[in-house]
Design a protein around this motif. Sequence first.
Motif, PDB file in Angstrom:
ATOM      1  N   VAL A   1      -5.127  -8.696  -3.993  1.00 25.47           N
ATOM      2  CA  VAL A   1      -4.582  -8.066  -5.681  1.00 25.47           C
ATOM      3  C   VAL A   1      -5.279  -6.435  -4.740  1.00 25.47           C
ATOM      4  CG1 VAL A   1      -6.169  -8.741  -7.157  1.00 25.47           C
ATOM      5  CG2 VAL A   1      -3.843  -8.013  -8.005  1.00 25.47           C
ATOM      6  N   ALA A   2      -4.300  -5.442  -4.725  1.00 23.90           N
ATOM      7  CA  ALA A   2      -4.914  -4.635  -5.545  1.00 23.90           C
ATOM      8  C   ALA A   2      -5.646  -3.833  -6.722  1.00 23.90           C
ATOM      9  CB  ALA A   2      -3.869  -2.864  -5.103  1.00 23.90           C
TER      10      ALA A   2
ATOM     11  N   THR B   1       0.815  -0.939   0.211  1.00 28.93           N
ATOM     12  CA  THR B   1      -0.018   0.196  -0.173  1.00 28.93           C
ATOM     13  C   THR B   1       0.474   1.349   0.021  1.00 28.93           C
ATOM     14  OG1 THR B   1      -0.032  -0.111   2.143  1.00 28.93           O
ATOM     15  CG2 THR B   1      -1.770  -1.565   1.176  1.00 28.93           C
ATOM     16  N   THR B   2       2.447   1.599   0.009  1.00 30.75           N
ATOM     17  CA  THR B   2       2.596   2.089  -0.310  1.00 30.75           C
ATOM     18  C   THR B   2       3.305   2.311  -1.648  1.00 30.75           C
ATOM     19  OG1 THR B   2       3.711   1.922   2.219  1.00 30.75           O
ATOM     20  CG2 THR B   2       5.428   3.064   0.137  1.00 30.75           C
TER      21      THR B   2
ATOM     22  N   TYR C   1      -5.054   3.256  -6.720  1.00 31.59           N
ATOM     23  CA  TYR C   1      -6.054   2.083  -6.529  1.00 31.59           C
ATOM     24  C   TYR C   1      -5.376   1.061  -5.563  1.00 31.59           C
ATOM     25  CZ  TYR C   1      -9.086   3.772 -10.551  1.00 31.59           C
ATOM     26  OH  TYR C   1     -10.072   4.598 -10.410  1.00 31.59           O
ATOM     27  N   MET C   2      -4.150   1.868  -4.651  1.00 26.87           N
ATOM     28  CA  MET C   2      -3.567   0.394  -3.898  1.00 26.87           C
ATOM     29  C   MET C   2      -4.320   0.141  -2.482  1.00 26.87           C
ATOM     30  SD  MET C   2      -0.995  -0.343  -5.155  1.00 26.87           S
ATOM     31  CE  MET C   2      -0.690  -1.700  -4.491  1.00 26.87           C
TER      32      MET C   2
ATOM     33  N   ASP D   1      -2.719   5.631   1.936  1.00 27.53           N
ATOM     34  CA  ASP D   1      -4.283   5.943   1.971  1.00 27.53           C
ATOM     35  C   ASP D   1      -3.689   7.702   2.240  1.00 27.53           C
ATOM     36  OD1 ASP D   1      -5.313   4.567  -0.103  1.00 27.53           O
ATOM     37  OD2 ASP D   1      -6.660   3.836   1.590  1.00 27.53           O
ATOM     38  N   THR D   2      -2.200   8.091   2.196  1.00 27.09           N
ATOM     39  CA  THR D   2      -2.077   9.559   2.963  1.00 27.09           C
ATOM     40  C   THR D   2      -0.718  10.042   2.188  1.00 27.09           C
ATOM     41  OG1 THR D   2      -3.117   9.121   5.605  1.00 27.09           O
ATOM     42  CG2 THR D   2      -1.643  10.678   4.851  1.00 27.09           C
ATOM     43  N   ARG D   3      -0.758  11.162   2.154  1.00 26.16           N
ATOM     44  CA  ARG D   3       0.759  11.417   1.068  1.00 26.16           C
ATOM     45  C   ARG D   3       1.375  12.021   2.060  1.00 26.16           C
ATOM     46  NH1 ARG D   3       0.803  15.033  -3.927  1.00 26.16           N
ATOM     47  NH2 ARG D   3      -0.975  17.171  -2.157  1.00 26.16           N
ATOM     48  N   ILE D   4       2.896  11.569   3.130  1.00 27.84           N
ATOM     49  CA  ILE D   4       3.601  11.670   3.973  1.00 27.84           C
ATOM     50  C   ILE D   4       4.707  12.323   3.533  1.00 27.84           C
ATOM     51  CG2 ILE D   4       2.992   9.563   4.934  1.00 27.84           C
ATOM     52  CD1 ILE D   4       6.088   8.847   5.133  1.00 27.84           C
TER      53      ILE D   4
END
Length: 707
Positions: free
Chosen positions: A274-275, A24-25, A281-282, A47-50
């Motif tokens: 599978v993402a 998910t990264t 869409y991860m 799901d966060t832009r770090i």
Amino acid sequence: MTAGWEYEGGPPLVADAVTLVDGTTFCLSDAAGDIAPGTAAGLYVRDTRILSSWALEVDGHRIQPLAVLPGQDGFSAVHVARTPPPPGRADSPLLVLVDRRVGEGMCVQVTVRNLAARPTTCTVRVRVDADFADLFEVKEGVTRAAAVAVRAVRADGLWLQAPDRPRRALRVSGQGAYVGPDGLSWSLTLGPREQVCVGLEADAVIDGQPLSPSHRCGSAVHESWPAARMRSWRTSTASIGTADPGLAHTLERSVEDLGALQIADPDDPDVGVVAAGAPWYMALFGRDSLLTSLMALVLDQGLAVSTVRALAALQGTRTEPRSEEEPGKIPHETRHGPRARARDVGAYYGSVDATPLFVVAVGELVRFGLDEALLAELLPHVDRALDWMVNRGDRDGDGFVEYCRATPAGLLHQGWKDSFDAITFADGRPAEPPIALCEVQGYVYAAFRARSEMAAVLGDAAGARRWDERAARLREAFDARFWLPARGYLALGLDGAKRPIDALTSNAGHCLWSGIVLPERSGALAEQLVGARMFTGWGVRTLASDMAAYNPVSYHNGSVWPHDNALLAAGLMRYGHVDAAQRVAIGVLEAADAFDGRLPELFCGFDREEFATPVPYPTSCSPQAWASAAPLSLVRTLMRLEPAVPQGLVRIDPVVPWRYLPLEVADMPLAGTRVTIGVDPDGAHVGHLPPGIRIEGWSGGAPGAGP
């Protein structure tokens, strides 16, 4: 734009974007490895832009990219660059290598090499910023200032945190670095021809706990879950070989990307699902993950098993309008970012087709020899899904499954073409929900047939007969309401007033795939789908070129989607339209050659006669799971490979074009064992067939003629 679940193209990606994915990264950067503020670029974790800005400077200058060397794993790349030449000089004395790896954060090793014969000094600086934007905010183009209230320089690095996102923070650290409020820097001294390496890490901090990057630069101490899963998956799946170099390269890219796109099942971290695809869409998706695993069955059935089990665990149990959850319904997508937390909606159920596709996937696994214990585990979920289709899904009791969002925050359109303008009449008028889409009725038909086969496997003859009869009634009603005899094709759907939506679209090809089309209609429909209005030379358009809403540079109204074409080709082949199916398959596979073997989510729908190569869609996701699985599906279609383990047979009648021969699928999982299927000019050859399984539908003749 609706409240975030919808993707209608999103913000443009940076030019020559480099995408790295690890579970998910994911990271989007430019060719130099930089992340430019104000764009969609960034480092995203859960799901966060770090990281929203990352700039590498040497002596105060940005580096000049020379090449990008991607790793074979999908989560790493080396950016090769140089410093700008000094005034009056044509060449630069310094080469810069940026080795980046992502996984629950990011690790970067910067190597500066002195190309000169004399010593030199330089300062390497990395400037960073973070906006902690939710993934949906970025893809909707919602601007968000990098309002970081805390820029704390601590002993373990630079910490950044936003006041309104207290659960997310960023720590940037580097050994031997000077840590300042805007980033890190090093003063380096290099001898003649000498190189010096410095390393730094960007750690996501969730609820006060740093998530250490899975991949340490220059170290193999910690193998990430996706990397381990990739290694295990590649050794346990089938392999497909072909004499055609282009197809071989495409298949290899497909397998690599499907491995890279696997993420851990949130409820069972040891299991991979599978993402849907990178960058947006991860996450686990209902429709996308199911169709991807269905199209990849010739390679691996384990992916489909883990996907249906993960979705079964999330199956709806209550009626909740905010998330559109309903009892028995399969979710559309899952999310874990700040917005999902704030709305307490980690799973969204606004999909009309994920639920029937869930049953279809279980049915197809049964045909490949699903273990009876697993079938028994999944059967209650199958029956709850069917109950949703028969009752809640059929909103008005007319026998068709419709959608209509339960809240203004939900998706307006809830089939696979889910952008706001995707469902229109031939004259361009938008169709108003509730809408019964043609392909959804086909999925429901296939689900009824699948449940009949499950009943037969379990010895329930009455149940098998009951579900077959229900499927037959739906097929008859579908033909009466959806077939447009004056036009020779299927209506896209029925609108809220039960009027046929008369646009010619690729959705009808899915109806061939599911088998709901009456055999006597298939010839006229096939002619329409591969006619000049629909077929571009690279594939079939989503919308015919003479429809009022047609636009070849649109998301759903004239573009070409590889997964859409893979299902359409399988449908054409199912009804015996071999030449048409080959034409579509070859067009898509030749498009893959133009994209260096990696089919994107979609590309523009221009005619091949107008442009010699397919024109990319500007915001297409790549890698995209169902686009990656499309070549695998096309190979299976050309082999005409249909396992039917409960009946004790495997049907194979290859019509593989000569250019791809010989073609072999080695070690394909089937009924608890592995078989090898080869196709050459003399026909098909099957090895290691399990006891009690026979071959049917192959007479030993040469494959069907093809280009």
